[in-house]
Scaffold this active site. Structure first.
Site, PDB file in Angstrom:
ATOM      1  N   TYR A 150       7.913 -50.978 -43.319  1.00 11.93           N
ATOM      2  CA  TYR A 150       8.457 -50.853 -41.967  1.00 11.93           C
ATOM      3  C   TYR A 150       9.032 -52.194 -41.535  1.00 11.93           C
ATOM      4  CZ  TYR A 150       8.720 -50.049 -36.916  1.00 11.93           C
ATOM      5  OH  TYR A 150       9.152 -49.936 -35.609  1.00 11.93           O
ATOM      6  N   ASP A 171       9.417 -59.867 -44.973  1.00 13.45           N
ATOM      7  CA  ASP A 171       9.070 -59.482 -43.612  1.00 13.45           C
ATOM      8  C   ASP A 171       7.567 -59.672 -43.449  1.00 13.45           C
ATOM      9  OD1 ASP A 171       8.607 -58.429 -41.163  1.00 13.45           O
ATOM     10  OD2 ASP A 171       9.547 -56.473 -41.550  1.00 13.45           O
ATOM     11  N   LYS A 227       4.056 -60.600 -34.084  1.00 13.15           N
ATOM     12  CA  LYS A 227       2.639 -60.303 -33.863  1.00 13.15           C
ATOM     13  C   LYS A 227       1.766 -61.537 -33.605  1.00 13.15           C
ATOM     14  CE  LYS A 227       3.040 -55.665 -35.551  1.00 13.15           C
ATOM     15  NZ  LYS A 227       3.829 -55.121 -36.619  1.00 13.15           N
TER      16      LYS A 227
HETATM   17  C1  LIG Z   1       5.287 -54.686 -36.469  1.00  8.81           C
HETATM   18  C2  LIG Z   1       6.299 -54.935 -37.530  1.00  8.81           C
HETATM   19  C3  LIG Z   1       7.671 -55.021 -37.250  1.00  8.81           C
HETATM   20  C4  LIG Z   1       8.216 -54.741 -35.879  1.00  8.81           C
HETATM   21  O1  LIG Z   1       7.764 -55.649 -34.930  1.00  8.81           O
HETATM   22  P1  LIG Z   1       7.880 -55.247 -33.369  1.00  8.81           P
HETATM   23  O2  LIG Z   1       7.391 -56.462 -32.659  1.00  8.81           O
HETATM   24  O3  LIG Z   1       7.029 -54.031 -33.191  1.00  8.81           O
HETATM   25  O4  LIG Z   1       9.311 -54.962 -33.104  1.00  8.81           O
HETATM   26  C5  LIG Z   1       8.535 -55.355 -38.267  1.00  8.81           C
HETATM   27  N1  LIG Z   1       8.081 -55.582 -39.518  1.00  8.81           N
HETATM   28  C6  LIG Z   1       6.784 -55.505 -39.820  1.00  8.81           C
HETATM   29  C7  LIG Z   1       6.329 -55.788 -41.211  1.00  8.81           C
HETATM   30  C8  LIG Z   1       5.849 -55.156 -38.847  1.00  8.81           C
HETATM   31  O5  LIG Z   1       4.559 -55.038 -39.174  1.00  8.81           O
END
Ligand SMILES: *Cc1c(COP(=O)(O)O)cnc(C)c1O
Length: 423
Positions: free
Chosen positions: A140, A235, A263
């Protein structure tokens, strides 16, 4: 569903939530409404207090309402909540991140993980002059149009859109392959390498439950990117500062060109970050041709919460202790399953874990989907009744905070045993 707040929420907010996972569609039943949270606990409007393993889907590694973080936010708020003029706190935050993340020489702060990845992809396209992106099923990367895709007709190759509202043209700029499958990635890169701007991957996949990379897999992605002049983007919105003070890439086997964070670095306030080598980062506006902007980027409250969190993490260095606690919890979870004869694996890395009701650790999204989802739902609700809150989906990772002490984890393990015995 006769909760009056539920009724009000559903009247004025689509699905009653501002982000879909909160609606409990994967597990059924009434969604929770938070009243407050403190340390390891989430207090909800039903009058219950629950030991929280969701932790806002990852950011709250210090636990909820950490006193140092709260007081930093309070102090910052008194001085104004947004200037759109650069602050020393932004510079400090960038210095701290760049120092901690080996792959970063410069970093741009944004407002969410989604924004960070969106910027990384645009930057990769602007830097390479190519358009296509390779991603992996089950990873994701936020709700960016080009990332809301699924495998097209083949196992690997050109994607099709997975959300209404994403045009097929946009989806077709994305190539998809299964995670942990070197040959599939090789095949895609061989066919589309000349058009490939970037390979984007969660180096540890934590948005399909927790799926660990096979040894050598990430190194192979590095080689493939190099072979065709594409950038490798890790990511690390979840893994950043979760496994070590810095990025998972620091510990690993391959150096990415760009890293995205989010996060944890915001300490529970909205944030994202994208960084990498100076030569690439200098392609961003205002110095370079790749446009990116944000009215609230580097917001002083977010900087205060983020800096307080990162400074405390640096001082505590809790990573080894957290990993040990997670290991002993998950081994008790496994023992309970063995005793009852229920197939279970609990992939674990640092303070992240996720239970899958199946025989062997899943390597990719398909295998994740083959786990017994009904068992997860039953266990989720049994735990909820026993005062334990797991993320409300089998496709989310559970987290520990520094406030999840061994006695609390024993409580979780006891509740887990009871939940399995009720299956
Ligand atoms: C949570 C997450 C996102 C998206 O971050 P948001 O702050 O919710 O937009 C993108 N990549 C990874 C790996 C994530 O865990």
């Amino acid at each position: 569903m006769n909760d009056p707040l539920n009724l009000r929420a559903n009247t004025v907010i689509p699905g009653g939530v501002n982000s879909p996972a909160r609606a409990f569609q994967s597990v059924g039943g009434n969604p929770l409404y938070a009243e407050r949270a403190q340390g390891p606990y989430l207090y909800t409007t039903d009058g219950e207090k629950r030991l929280d393993f969701c932790l806002s889907f990852g950011p709250m590694i210090l636990g909820h309402a950490d006193p140092d973080v709260v007081s930093a936010i309070q102090q910052a708020a008194v001085h104004g909540t947004s200037y759109a003029v650069t602050t020393e706190a932004e510079v400090e935050m960038a210095e701290l991140i760049v120092e901690a993340v080996d792959a970063m020489e410069k970093v741009r702060l944004v407002n969410s993980g989604t924004e960070a990845v969106m910027t990384a992809l645009r930057l990769a396209r602007g830097y390479t002059g190519k358009d296509r992106i390779l991603k992996f099923s089950g990873c994701y990367h936020g709700h960016i149009d080009s990332m809301l895709v699924q495998a097209g007709s083949g196992v690997a190759g050109i994607a099709s859109s997975s959300s209404a509202g994403v045009s097929e043209e946009t989806a077709q700029d994305t190539l998809v392959a299964p995670y942990n499958d070197e040959e599939a990635a090789e095949a895609v890169v061989r066919e589309h390498g000349s058009e490939l701007a970037a390979i984007v991957v969660e180096p540890i996949a934590a948005n399909m439950g927790l799926v660990l990379p096979k040894p050598g897999y990430l190194r192979r992605l590095r080689e493939l990117a190099d072979e065709v002049g594409a950038l490798l983007i890790f990511d690390e919105v979840i893994t950043g500062f979760r496994l070590t003070f810095g990025a998972f890439a620091n510990l690993c086997c391959a150096t990415p060109d760009l890293v995205t964070l989010g996060k944890i670095i915001g300490g529970g306030l909205p944030i994202g970050a994208v960084g990498g080598r100076k030569e690439i980062m200098d392609h961003l506006a205002p110095d370079g041709p790749v446009y990116q902007a944000g009215t609230l980027s580097g917001n002083p409250l977010c900087m205060a919460a983020g800096l307080a969190t990162l400074r405390k993490l640096k001082a505590l260095n809790p990573y080894e202790a957290l990993a040990e606690r997670a290991q002993s919890l998950t081994s008790r979870m496994n023992d309970a399953a063995e005793a009852t004869g229920i197939p279970l694996v609990v992939p674990t890395d640092g303070s992240m874990f996720s239970p899958f009701f199946r025989e062997s650790e899943p390597l990719n999204f398909q295998q994740v989907q083959e786990a017994d989802g009904e068992r997860f739902v039953k266990v989720f609700h049994s735990l909820l009744e026993q005062g334990i809150y797991l993320p409300p989906s089998p496709f989310e990772t559970s987290f520990l905070s520094v406030r999840h002490t061994p006695d609390l984890l024993d409580q979780m393990a006891d509740a887990w045993e009871k939940a399995l015995s009720q299956l």
